[in-house]
Design a protein around this motif. Structure first.
Motif, PDB file in Angstrom:
ATOM      1  N   UNK A 272      30.298  54.157   1.283  1.00 41.20           N
ATOM      2  CA  UNK A 272      29.857  53.132   0.336  1.00 41.20           C
ATOM      3  C   UNK A 272      29.079  52.050   1.059  1.00 41.20           C
ATOM      4  N   UNK A 273      28.359  52.443   2.110  1.00 43.32           N
ATOM      5  CA  UNK A 273      27.603  51.499   2.934  1.00 43.32           C
ATOM      6  C   UNK A 273      26.466  50.870   2.128  1.00 43.32           C
TER       7      UNK A 273
ATOM      8  N   UNK B 293      23.577  62.167   2.025  1.00 40.27           N
ATOM      9  CA  UNK B 293      24.046  63.524   1.806  1.00 40.27           C
ATOM     10  C   UNK B 293      25.345  63.735   2.588  1.00 40.27           C
ATOM     11  N   UNK B 294      26.429  63.978   1.878  1.00 37.00           N
ATOM     12  CA  UNK B 294      27.730  64.150   2.539  1.00 37.00           C
ATOM     13  C   UNK B 294      27.808  65.407   3.407  1.00 37.00           C
TER      14      UNK B 294
ATOM     15  N   UNK C 239      36.805  53.057   2.989  1.00 30.61           N
ATOM     16  CA  UNK C 239      36.187  53.062   1.656  1.00 30.61           C
ATOM     17  C   UNK C 239      35.697  51.692   1.208  1.00 30.61           C
ATOM     18  N   UNK C 240      34.490  51.702   0.649  1.00 30.07           N
ATOM     19  CA  UNK C 240      33.903  50.516   0.032  1.00 30.07           C
ATOM     20  C   UNK C 240      33.312  50.890  -1.328  1.00 30.07           C
ATOM     21  N   UNK C 241      34.090  51.659  -2.102  1.00 31.21           N
ATOM     22  CA  UNK C 241      33.714  52.026  -3.466  1.00 31.21           C
ATOM     23  C   UNK C 241      34.881  51.682  -4.373  1.00 31.21           C
TER      24      UNK C 241
ATOM     25  N   UNK D 219      27.725  56.414   4.936  1.00 30.20           N
ATOM     26  CA  UNK D 219      27.271  57.095   3.721  1.00 30.20           C
ATOM     27  C   UNK D 219      27.028  56.045   2.652  1.00 30.20           C
ATOM     28  N   UNK D 220      25.872  56.123   2.005  1.00 27.69           N
ATOM     29  CA  UNK D 220      25.553  55.183   0.935  1.00 27.69           C
ATOM     30  C   UNK D 220      24.591  55.791  -0.054  1.00 27.69           C
ATOM     31  N   UNK D 221      24.275  55.038  -1.085  1.00 26.22           N
ATOM     32  CA  UNK D 221      23.360  55.515  -2.116  1.00 26.22           C
ATOM     33  C   UNK D 221      21.904  55.445  -1.668  1.00 26.22           C
TER      34      UNK D 221
END
Length: 119
Positions: free
Chosen positions: A8-9, A49-50, A61-63, A34-36
């Motif tokens: 959730x970067x 892309x995971x 986690x940051x979601x 990992x981010x959008x």
């Protein structure tokens, strides 16, 4: 070397996920993100892309819990040793799923853990 994945970067410098990436890097901890949106934070490439991640020890986690649902299986498939639920990300359902797979779930603040040398 143990690798931490910041999940959730955000590319915004005032977001906690961004601050954590910089702190992890400054402490010499192998860090992935990992981010959008792709970009670079503290020299770490934020990937969208995971499938690009492997050998992850810790996921922080940051979601929020609602947004986590779509990633449950992907996170479990990464087989981390532990998942840290930062403030605002606590999720009893997901914690139960992780623990059923033998993955440690920890409700904590990564920034505090780093500041107090408990990471």
């Amino acid at each position: 070397m143990k690798t931490t994945l910041v999940f959730g970067a955000s590319l915004k410098p005032n977001r906690y996920s961004n601050i954590v990436i910089n702190r992890l890097v400054s402490k010499g901890i192998n860090t992935e993100a990992f981010g959008l949106r792709s970009g670079v934070i503290g020299g770490v490439q934020v990937k969208t892309n995971l499938d690009e991640f492997q050998n992850i020890h810790t996921i922080t986690l940051y979601l929020n819990p609602t947004r986590q649902v779509q990633y449950y299986q992907a996170i479990i498939m990464l087989q981390p040793e532990r998942v840290i639920f930062n403030p605002g990300t606590e999720n009893k359902e997901f914690i139960g799923l992780l623990e059923a797979q033998g993955i440690e779930a920890e409700v904590a603040c990564t920034l505090v853990l780093l500041a107090t040398d408990q990471y």
